[in-house]
Design an enzyme around this catalytic site. Structure first.
Site, PDB file in Angstrom:
ATOM      1  N   ASP A   7     -32.380  14.817 -12.584  1.00 43.17           N
ATOM      2  CA  ASP A   7     -31.109  14.734 -13.320  1.00 43.17           C
ATOM      3  C   ASP A   7     -30.775  13.258 -13.496  1.00 43.17           C
ATOM      4  O   ASP A   7     -30.532  12.547 -12.514  1.00 43.17           O
ATOM      5  CB  ASP A   7     -30.036  15.480 -12.508  1.00 43.17           C
ATOM      6  CG  ASP A   7     -28.651  15.431 -13.153  1.00 43.17           C
ATOM      7  OD1 ASP A   7     -28.364  14.471 -13.888  1.00 43.17           O
ATOM      8  OD2 ASP A   7     -27.850  16.335 -12.876  1.00 43.17           O
ATOM      9  N   HIS A  37     -25.632  17.401  -7.405  1.00 43.20           N
ATOM     10  CA  HIS A  37     -24.385  17.780  -8.091  1.00 43.20           C
ATOM     11  C   HIS A  37     -24.133  19.299  -8.013  1.00 43.20           C
ATOM     12  O   HIS A  37     -25.077  20.093  -7.949  1.00 43.20           O
ATOM     13  CB  HIS A  37     -24.517  17.367  -9.558  1.00 43.20           C
ATOM     14  CG  HIS A  37     -23.259  17.453 -10.337  1.00 43.20           C
ATOM     15  ND1 HIS A  37     -22.995  18.485 -11.207  1.00 43.20           N
ATOM     16  CD2 HIS A  37     -22.185  16.641 -10.382  1.00 43.20           C
ATOM     17  CE1 HIS A  37     -21.815  18.293 -11.771  1.00 43.20           C
ATOM     18  NE2 HIS A  37     -21.301  17.181 -11.287  1.00 43.20           N
ATOM     19  N   LYS A  74     -21.791  10.379 -20.532  1.00 44.09           N
ATOM     20  CA  LYS A  74     -21.524   9.255 -19.625  1.00 44.09           C
ATOM     21  C   LYS A  74     -21.899   7.953 -20.342  1.00 44.09           C
ATOM     22  O   LYS A  74     -21.179   7.550 -21.242  1.00 44.09           O
ATOM     23  CB  LYS A  74     -22.230   9.515 -18.302  1.00 44.09           C
ATOM     24  CG  LYS A  74     -21.748  10.868 -17.701  1.00 44.09           C
ATOM     25  CD  LYS A  74     -22.332  11.183 -16.378  1.00 44.09           C
ATOM     26  CE  LYS A  74     -22.161  12.661 -16.005  1.00 44.09           C
ATOM     27  NZ  LYS A  74     -20.779  13.097 -15.817  1.00 44.09           N
ATOM     28  N   SER A  88     -24.395  10.779  -8.193  1.00 41.01           N
ATOM     29  CA  SER A  88     -23.120  10.602  -8.895  1.00 41.01           C
ATOM     30  C   SER A  88     -22.004  10.085  -8.012  1.00 41.01           C
ATOM     31  O   SER A  88     -21.134   9.354  -8.480  1.00 41.01           O
ATOM     32  CB  SER A  88     -22.694  11.919  -9.541  1.00 41.01           C
ATOM     33  OG  SER A  88     -22.500  12.920  -8.564  1.00 41.01           O
ATOM     34  N   ASN A 123     -17.027   7.199 -16.682  1.00 37.82           N
ATOM     35  CA  ASN A 123     -18.485   7.017 -16.702  1.00 37.82           C
ATOM     36  C   ASN A 123     -18.979   6.492 -18.054  1.00 37.82           C
ATOM     37  O   ASN A 123     -20.171   6.572 -18.356  1.00 37.82           O
ATOM     38  CB  ASN A 123     -19.184   8.355 -16.409  1.00 37.82           C
ATOM     39  CG  ASN A 123     -18.789   8.902 -15.059  1.00 37.82           C
ATOM     40  OD1 ASN A 123     -18.756   8.167 -14.073  1.00 37.82           O
ATOM     41  ND2 ASN A 123     -18.464  10.183 -14.999  1.00 37.82           N
ATOM     42  N   GLU A 165     -31.383  13.896  -8.229  1.00 34.39           N
ATOM     43  CA  GLU A 165     -30.731  13.041  -9.233  1.00 34.39           C
ATOM     44  C   GLU A 165     -31.382  11.666  -9.126  1.00 34.39           C
ATOM     45  O   GLU A 165     -31.665  11.219  -8.014  1.00 34.39           O
ATOM     46  CB  GLU A 165     -29.231  12.912  -8.927  1.00 34.39           C
ATOM     47  CG  GLU A 165     -28.478  14.212  -9.077  1.00 34.39           C
ATOM     48  CD  GLU A 165     -27.008  14.088  -8.680  1.00 34.39           C
ATOM     49  OE1 GLU A 165     -26.414  13.003  -8.840  1.00 34.39           O
ATOM     50  OE2 GLU A 165     -26.468  15.089  -8.192  1.00 34.39           O
ATOM     51  N   HIS A 190     -26.497   9.842 -14.633  1.00 38.60           N
ATOM     52  CA  HIS A 190     -25.889   8.520 -14.432  1.00 38.60           C
ATOM     53  C   HIS A 190     -26.887   7.379 -14.624  1.00 38.60           C
ATOM     54  O   HIS A 190     -26.581   6.234 -14.282  1.00 38.60           O
ATOM     55  CB  HIS A 190     -25.249   8.447 -13.042  1.00 38.60           C
ATOM     56  CG  HIS A 190     -24.113   9.411 -12.913  1.00 38.60           C
ATOM     57  ND1 HIS A 190     -22.838   9.113 -13.318  1.00 38.60           N
ATOM     58  CD2 HIS A 190     -24.090  10.693 -12.492  1.00 38.60           C
ATOM     59  CE1 HIS A 190     -22.052  10.162 -13.131  1.00 38.60           C
ATOM     60  NE2 HIS A 190     -22.791  11.135 -12.632  1.00 38.60           N
TER      61      HIS A 190
HETATM   62  C1  LIG Z   1     -25.460  14.365 -11.642  1.00 37.78           C
HETATM   63  C2  LIG Z   1     -24.674  15.163 -12.635  1.00 37.78           C
HETATM   64  N1  LIG Z   1     -25.260  16.201 -13.244  1.00 37.78           N
HETATM   65  C3  LIG Z   1     -24.597  16.947 -14.137  1.00 37.78           C
HETATM   66  C4  LIG Z   1     -23.298  16.668 -14.467  1.00 37.78           C
HETATM   67  C5  LIG Z   1     -22.578  17.547 -15.442  1.00 37.78           C
HETATM   68  O1  LIG Z   1     -22.559  16.957 -16.700  1.00 37.78           O
HETATM   69  P1  LIG Z   1     -21.403  17.307 -17.752  1.00 37.78           P
HETATM   70  O2  LIG Z   1     -20.212  16.499 -17.352  1.00 37.78           O
HETATM   71  O3  LIG Z   1     -21.987  16.943 -19.070  1.00 37.78           O
HETATM   72  O4  LIG Z   1     -21.150  18.774 -17.626  1.00 37.78           O
HETATM   73  C6  LIG Z   1     -22.660  15.571 -13.892  1.00 37.78           C
HETATM   74  C7  LIG Z   1     -21.292  15.203 -14.313  1.00 37.78           C
HETATM   75  O5  LIG Z   1     -20.331  15.324 -13.806  1.00 37.78           O
HETATM   76  C8  LIG Z   1     -23.352  14.816 -12.931  1.00 37.78           C
HETATM   77  O6  LIG Z   1     -22.750  13.800 -12.305  1.00 37.78           O
END
Ligand SMILES: Cc1ncc(COP(=O)(O)O)c(C=O)c1O
Length: 387
Positions: free
Chosen positions: A205, A133, A239, A180, A47, A176, A208
């Site tokens: 969120d 997520h 990312k 993701s 990412n 989101e 991405h």
């Molecule tokens: C949409 C989303 N939120 C949160 C996370 C978690 O982030 P981190 O990898 O910094 O723990 C991810 C990552 O995998 C994600 O894709």
């Protein structure tokens, strides 16, 4: 307690056993299976969209902070772990996201769990997109609030649920901005209108999206011009920003509340100053150099064009994340293995990360990948997985 050996055998049998792959990271978007003489593989799983993890500005900022402060923060922020660079980064993120203030977390996972559990409790209801997520799901569970899951990006279903849930405590909608595992986007304008109509909070969120979308890299929230309608703009540094850690940007009052209530913030060691310094350099860079983002979008468009030329007729979505849904876990794993023989490292994503029957190859396009490589990869993908 499950019987561990039997559980592992069952996962193996159904093709969903997760195993770590030993990789040598060769840089510039290339990996090699460790301890093999095999060729370098192009990495379609990272990412690191803007290739910032190798950018000289981030490396210089981290190196300087490392020399000055050492490797670790040594304590939680509320103890002695609060460094000037943490606060500078928070100010920079708040400005990027069009909010009054921001708060750093150790990771996106701990941010989502900490924020949602701090805000929501027994009398409250969380409205969460089905494809959110795992960290959002875990935050919802930990909060102990009511959970209303709406069908992915289905505003009618969300509104039905909003209209049917009795109004008692706080209501929070969580989405989101770029999903993701699917790469599609949330309809933020409509979500802001709904949250206003029903008197809810809205949390987005942007894990991405930050760095990738918006004139300054402020994400889909910036691109759509909806910052003032978003109560909690969460995102990660791990990312497109090429570093590690996470943040939430919100009103000053909300941030003051989270400093006092978010347990994954309070009871956790602060991010190492060198990591925060790299993140700060990245936040500055994405605003100063929009060309990084434009180059990524050009490559994404080229790759999608190559896939179509090679005969792929399906929807390739609106972002740098391209899911090629293959159905069963076994089919996706076999496709990922065939692709390795063609020099491509593409992850097979299986349940429970994605819903049953939708195992897929998840292709993530980064600035590391050049035009000729993307053309060859598209041809290999279509030939070996989609015909
Ligand atoms: C949409 C989303 N939120 C949160 C996370 C978690 O982030 P981190 O990898 O910094 O723990 C991810 C990552 O995998 C994600 O894709």
């Amino acid at each position: 307690m499950v019987e561990i050996a039997a559980w592992l055998r069952a996962r193996q049998a159904e093709g969903t056993l997760r195993e770590l792959v030993d990789l040598d990271h060769l840089g510039h978007g290339r990996v090699r299976l460790a301890d093999t003489e095999g060729p370098a593989l192009l990495d379609f799983s990272s990412n690191d969209y803007l290739a910032l993890s190798e950018h000289p500005a981030l490396i210089a900022a981290a190196t300087e902070a490392l020399q000055r402060y050492g490797t670790g923060a040594g304590a939680a922020r509320l103890m002695s772990g609060n460094f000037p660079v943490h606060q500078e980064l928070e100010r920079a993120v708040a400005a990027l996201k069009g909010q009054e203030a921001a708060l750093l977390f150790g990771s996106g996972y701990s941010a989502n769990v900490g924020i949602i559990a701090a805000l929501m409790g027994r009398d409250d209801v969380i409205f969460t997109d089905r494809l959110n997520h795992a960290s959002i799901y875990d935050g919802c569970r930990l909060a102990g609030a009511g959970i209303a899951r709406f069908r992915h990006n289905d505003l009618n279903h969300l509104e039905e649920l909003l209209a049917s849930q009795p109004v008692k405590g706080t209501r929070l909608i969580v989405v989101e901005s770029v999903y993701s595992m699917d790469g599609d986007r949330a309809p933020l304008h409509e979500l802001v209108a709904l949250k206003e109509r029903y008197g809810c909070l809205l949390m987005v969120d942007e894990a991405h999206a930050t760095g990738v979308f918006g004139a300054n890299g402020g994400g889909v929230i910036e691109e759509a011009g909806v910052a003032s309608g978003v109560d909690l703009a969460m995102g990660t540094f791990g990312k497109a920003l090429g570093s590690y850690g996470a943040y939430v940007a919100a009103s000053r009052r909300m941030i003051d509340f989270l400093v006092n209530r978010a347990r994954s913030f309070i009871f956790s060691t602060a991010l190492p100053p060198a990591v925060a310094a790299a993140s700060l350099a990245a936040v500055q860079l994405i605003q100063q150099e929009p060309g990084l983002r434009q180059e990524l979008h050009q490559r994404v468009a080229l790759f999608k064009g190559y896939l179509r030329q090679a005969g792929f007729a399906g929807d390739l979505g609106p972002s740098q994340i391209i899911p090629l849904r293959l159905g069963s876990s076994a089919t996706a794993v076999a496709a990922a293995e065939r692709l390795r023989a063609h020099g491509l490292f593409v992850p097979a994503v299986r349940p429970p990360t994605v819903p049953e029957g939708t195992a897929r190859l998840r292709l993530s396009i980064t600035r590391h990948l050049g035009e000729a490589e993307l053309a060859a990869a598209a041809a290999a993908l279509v030939a070996c997985c989609l015909r």
